[in-house]
Scaffold this motif. Structure first.
Motif, PDB file in Angstrom:
ATOM      1  N   ASP A 231       0.674  -1.137  -0.181  1.00 12.50           N
ATOM      2  CA  ASP A 231       0.166   0.070  -0.199  1.00 12.50           C
ATOM      3  C   ASP A 231       0.869   1.382  -0.116  1.00 12.50           C
ATOM      4  O   ASP A 231       1.874   1.415   0.783  1.00 12.50           O
ATOM      5  CB  ASP A 231      -0.956   0.038   1.152  1.00 12.50           C
ATOM      6  CG  ASP A 231      -1.819  -1.108   1.340  1.00 12.50           C
ATOM      7  OD1 ASP A 231      -2.279  -1.706   0.154  1.00 12.50           O
ATOM      8  OD2 ASP A 231      -2.110  -1.764   2.319  1.00 12.50           O
ATOM      9  N   LEU A 232       0.600   2.228  -0.922  1.00 16.13           N
ATOM     10  CA  LEU A 232       1.467   3.367  -0.810  1.00 16.13           C
ATOM     11  C   LEU A 232       0.729   4.441   0.118  1.00 16.13           C
ATOM     12  O   LEU A 232      -0.383   4.593  -0.109  1.00 16.13           O
ATOM     13  CB  LEU A 232       1.174   4.240  -2.273  1.00 16.13           C
ATOM     14  CG  LEU A 232       1.850   3.193  -3.438  1.00 16.13           C
ATOM     15  CD1 LEU A 232       1.329   3.576  -4.641  1.00 16.13           C
ATOM     16  CD2 LEU A 232       3.090   2.816  -3.224  1.00 16.13           C
ATOM     17  N   LYS A 233       1.498   4.939   0.933  1.00 13.49           N
ATOM     18  CA  LYS A 233       1.379   5.855   1.929  1.00 13.49           C
ATOM     19  C   LYS A 233       2.238   6.916   2.024  1.00 13.49           C
ATOM     20  O   LYS A 233       3.581   6.701   2.267  1.00 13.49           O
ATOM     21  CB  LYS A 233       0.918   5.484   3.244  1.00 13.49           C
ATOM     22  CG  LYS A 233      -0.142   4.065   3.213  1.00 13.49           C
ATOM     23  CD  LYS A 233      -0.274   3.662   4.598  1.00 13.49           C
ATOM     24  CE  LYS A 233      -0.967   2.244   4.848  1.00 13.49           C
ATOM     25  NZ  LYS A 233      -0.974   1.589   5.984  1.00 13.49           N
ATOM     26  N   PRO A 234       1.796   8.258   2.015  1.00 11.68           N
ATOM     27  CA  PRO A 234       2.970   9.350   2.085  1.00 11.68           C
ATOM     28  C   PRO A 234       3.857   9.352   3.268  1.00 11.68           C
ATOM     29  O   PRO A 234       2.769   8.994   4.517  1.00 11.68           O
ATOM     30  CB  PRO A 234       2.246  10.632   1.837  1.00 11.68           C
ATOM     31  CG  PRO A 234       0.806  10.255   1.929  1.00 11.68           C
ATOM     32  CD  PRO A 234       0.665   8.639   1.693  1.00 11.68           C
ATOM     33  N   GLY A 235       4.984   9.278   3.522  1.00 15.16           N
ATOM     34  CA  GLY A 235       5.598   9.525   4.774  1.00 15.16           C
ATOM     35  C   GLY A 235       5.854   8.082   5.155  1.00 15.16           C
ATOM     36  O   GLY A 235       6.103   7.893   6.500  1.00 15.16           O
ATOM     37  N   SER A 236       5.758   6.948   4.774  1.00 18.11           N
ATOM     38  CA  SER A 236       5.714   5.442   5.111  1.00 18.11           C
ATOM     39  C   SER A 236       6.726   4.785   4.075  1.00 18.11           C
ATOM     40  O   SER A 236       6.632   4.879   3.003  1.00 18.11           O
ATOM     41  CB  SER A 236       4.685   5.004   5.522  1.00 18.11           C
ATOM     42  OG  SER A 236       3.992   4.750   4.682  1.00 18.11           O
ATOM     43  N   ASP A 237       7.286   3.806   4.761  1.00 17.86           N
ATOM     44  CA  ASP A 237       8.113   2.728   3.801  1.00 17.86           C
ATOM     45  C   ASP A 237       7.087   1.999   3.113  1.00 17.86           C
ATOM     46  O   ASP A 237       6.062   1.482   3.730  1.00 17.86           O
ATOM     47  CB  ASP A 237       9.000   1.981   4.583  1.00 17.86           C
ATOM     48  CG  ASP A 237      10.245   2.903   5.179  1.00 17.86           C
ATOM     49  OD1 ASP A 237      10.654   3.706   4.689  1.00 17.86           O
ATOM     50  OD2 ASP A 237      10.684   2.369   6.306  1.00 17.86           O
ATOM     51  N   THR A 238       7.378   1.594   1.814  1.00 23.15           N
ATOM     52  CA  THR A 238       6.494   0.614   1.133  1.00 23.15           C
ATOM     53  C   THR A 238       7.470  -0.615   0.599  1.00 23.15           C
ATOM     54  O   THR A 238       8.095  -0.433  -0.566  1.00 23.15           O
ATOM     55  CB  THR A 238       5.776   1.262   0.205  1.00 23.15           C
ATOM     56  OG1 THR A 238       4.834   2.430   0.599  1.00 23.15           O
ATOM     57  CG2 THR A 238       4.750   0.363  -0.565  1.00 23.15           C
ATOM     58  N   PRO A 239       7.629  -1.703   1.188  1.00 22.05           N
ATOM     59  CA  PRO A 239       8.642  -2.730   0.713  1.00 22.05           C
ATOM     60  C   PRO A 239       7.914  -3.474  -0.038  1.00 22.05           C
ATOM     61  O   PRO A 239       6.800  -3.353  -0.537  1.00 22.05           O
ATOM     62  CB  PRO A 239       8.743  -3.562   2.091  1.00 22.05           C
ATOM     63  CG  PRO A 239       7.700  -3.203   2.999  1.00 22.05           C
ATOM     64  CD  PRO A 239       7.175  -1.770   2.685  1.00 22.05           C
TER      65      PRO A 239
END
Length: 165
Positions: free
Chosen positions: A111-119
């Motif tokens: 899931d794409l979220k601003p300000g967080s890692d997306t492995p």
């Protein structure tokens, strides 16, 4: 008292390329037999009969969306996990080498979220699995080759011979 020798860290390789510093998680396949229950006359209960190996899966989670890993889907590149185990009494380490081969069947971008890692999570439908500890082969399963070697014993050698393979 003896302390356990626990897995402390690991590295992963895909197509012989190291992912040290970029691999977040590796999940080797679970080795599980398919069993059928058998109970016949004179038996007080049923016993499990070995009917083969369940389908195996390998998963790897990477901290980056590397081009070469995104392009793995539909290929059969091998992946190797190299965990190391260490006890509390000294600084020696046990080396494990886990080699998996099969079809890369899933690329999960998360899931794409601003300000967080997306492995990036990859899944392989594993048909080859080998585990070596300090140079000793503990497990080697080759589904296509009809081999299941556990502790140095090829449990399917006589079956291959009976089938003329």
């Amino acid at each position: 008292m003896q302390y356990p020798r626990t897995i402390r860290n690991f590295n992963a390789f895909i197509n012989a390329q190291s992912y040290a510093g970029r691999v977040l998680e590796g999940k080797p396949p679970e080795v599980k037999l398919i069993t059928a229950n058998h109970r016949a006359g004179g038996m007080d209960g049923s016993i499990a009969q070995d009917m083969g190996i369940e389908a195996m899966k390998t998963e790897i989670t990477l901290a980056e969306w590397a081009t070469e890993t995104i392009k793995l889907i539909g290929t059969r590149e091998r992946v190797t996990f190299r965990p190391g185990a260490m006890g509390q009494d000294d600084f020696s380490a046990d080396s494990f080498v886990m080699t998996m081969g099969g079809l890369w069947s899933s690329t999960n971008f998360g899931d794409l979220k601003p300000g967080s890692d997306t492995p990036l999570k990859l899944t392989q439908e594993t048909d080859y699995f080998r585990v070596i500890k300090n140079g000793e082969v503990l497990i080697e399963i080759d589904i296509k080759g009809g081999k299941r070697i556990i502790g140095g014993v090829d449990q399917l050698a006589e079956m291959r011979k009976a089938m003329g393979i």
